[in-house]
Every structure is written in C-alpha cells, then in structure tokens.
Write an enzyme that holds these catalytic residues in place. Sequence first.
Site, PDB file in Angstrom:
ATOM      1  N   GLU A 110      78.603   0.694 148.146  1.00  0.00           N
ATOM      2  CA  GLU A 110      79.911   0.564 147.505  1.00  0.00           C
ATOM      3  C   GLU A 110      80.809  -0.423 148.234  1.00  0.00           C
ATOM      4  OE1 GLU A 110      83.093   3.605 148.309  1.00  0.00           O
ATOM      5  OE2 GLU A 110      81.304   4.827 148.685  1.00  0.00           O
ATOM      6  N   ARG A 121      92.954   2.183 149.967  1.00  0.00           N
ATOM      7  CA  ARG A 121      91.865   1.455 149.310  1.00  0.00           C
ATOM      8  C   ARG A 121      91.943   1.557 147.788  1.00  0.00           C
ATOM      9  NH1 ARG A 121      86.443   3.639 151.209  1.00  0.00           N
ATOM     10  NH2 ARG A 121      85.611   1.919 150.000  1.00  0.00           N
ATOM     11  N   ARG A 125      86.165   0.310 142.587  1.00  0.00           N
ATOM     12  CA  ARG A 125      85.007  -0.052 143.402  1.00  0.00           C
ATOM     13  C   ARG A 125      83.987  -0.824 142.576  1.00  0.00           C
ATOM     14  NH1 ARG A 125      88.102   2.246 146.257  1.00  0.00           N
ATOM     15  NH2 ARG A 125      87.773   3.910 147.742  1.00  0.00           N
ATOM     16  N   HIS A 140      87.613   5.890 140.653  1.00  0.00           N
ATOM     17  CA  HIS A 140      87.006   6.517 141.826  1.00  0.00           C
ATOM     18  C   HIS A 140      85.812   7.397 141.473  1.00  0.00           C
ATOM     19  CE1 HIS A 140      86.905   8.426 145.863  1.00  0.00           C
ATOM     20  NE2 HIS A 140      87.237   7.192 146.200  1.00  0.00           N
TER      21      HIS A 140
END
Length: 151
Positions: A110, A121, A125, A140
């Site tokens: 990831e 963050r 992703r 997420h």
Amino acid sequence: MTNRLRPIVVAVVLAVAVALAAAYAMGRHQPAARPAVGATAVTSTRAAAGPSPKPGPGQGGVCRTRLPSQAQDTIALIAKGGPFPYRSDGIVFDNREGRLPKQPGAYYHEYTVVTPGAGDRGARRIVTGGAGEEYWTQDHYASFQLVDPRC
C-alpha cells in the site's frame, strides 16, 4: 577502539546493514513489468481469486487518467521506486478485509495518496499487487476499484 574489538564492531555493523537491506527489499517489492489490466471494481466482502472479467471503463473500474492528480503522482512514484512521502508507504497490505482477490503472503503493498488539507495520511491509498495491478481506495479500504492503465 582497541585492535581486538575492531573486527567485532565491523562484523556487527555489516550484519545490521545486511539485515536492514533485506528488510527494506522485502517491504518494497516492486513488479518488474506492469501488464495491461482490465477495469474491474472489487467491492465485495469476499472477492474470488483468479482472473477477473475485463469490463470496459465505466463498468466498475476506474481509468488511471480519471484518478485525482495526487493518485496519479503516487502511481508515478511507485513506478520510479520512490522516494515516498510517508515512512509506511510500500508496506505489505494484508487484505484483512478480504475485499481484494485472495493472494498469498506479501502480494499486496500500500501507498498513501496525499489528501490536501488532511492533518494525517488521510483515507486515500493505491494498493499494488504482485502481478502489476493497481487498486484505488478513497475510503480507507472500505471499497476498491481496479485501475485501468489503458485510459
């Protein structure tokens, strides 16, 4: 430092360097080639392993060019091998949620997609697979879309 200790210190430093290099290499698995992959959404709680159907863009997958610019930047960094903005980028993604096709061991990795204005963050992703596939999640890991690099 005495002459008796010097070889021991050198051996310890070399052993630590080799161990760190091996750990880094295992955590930064990068596919050598990126085969073209069809666009397929992977959002079920248990996706089947094996080849997936290859519907065209707009049928559940996402065209790479339609991703946010930050996701495109992350994909470019992955292709270059970094450097990455977060220390945890490139770590193994365990697929605990089971939303990606089941694969052995350290198949998935990831990478953070920078979220403007986020103090951390964020939730976005890119997850890569060992065969070169790329998945986009903006929530997420609640859902994934297979990235189609052809468009």
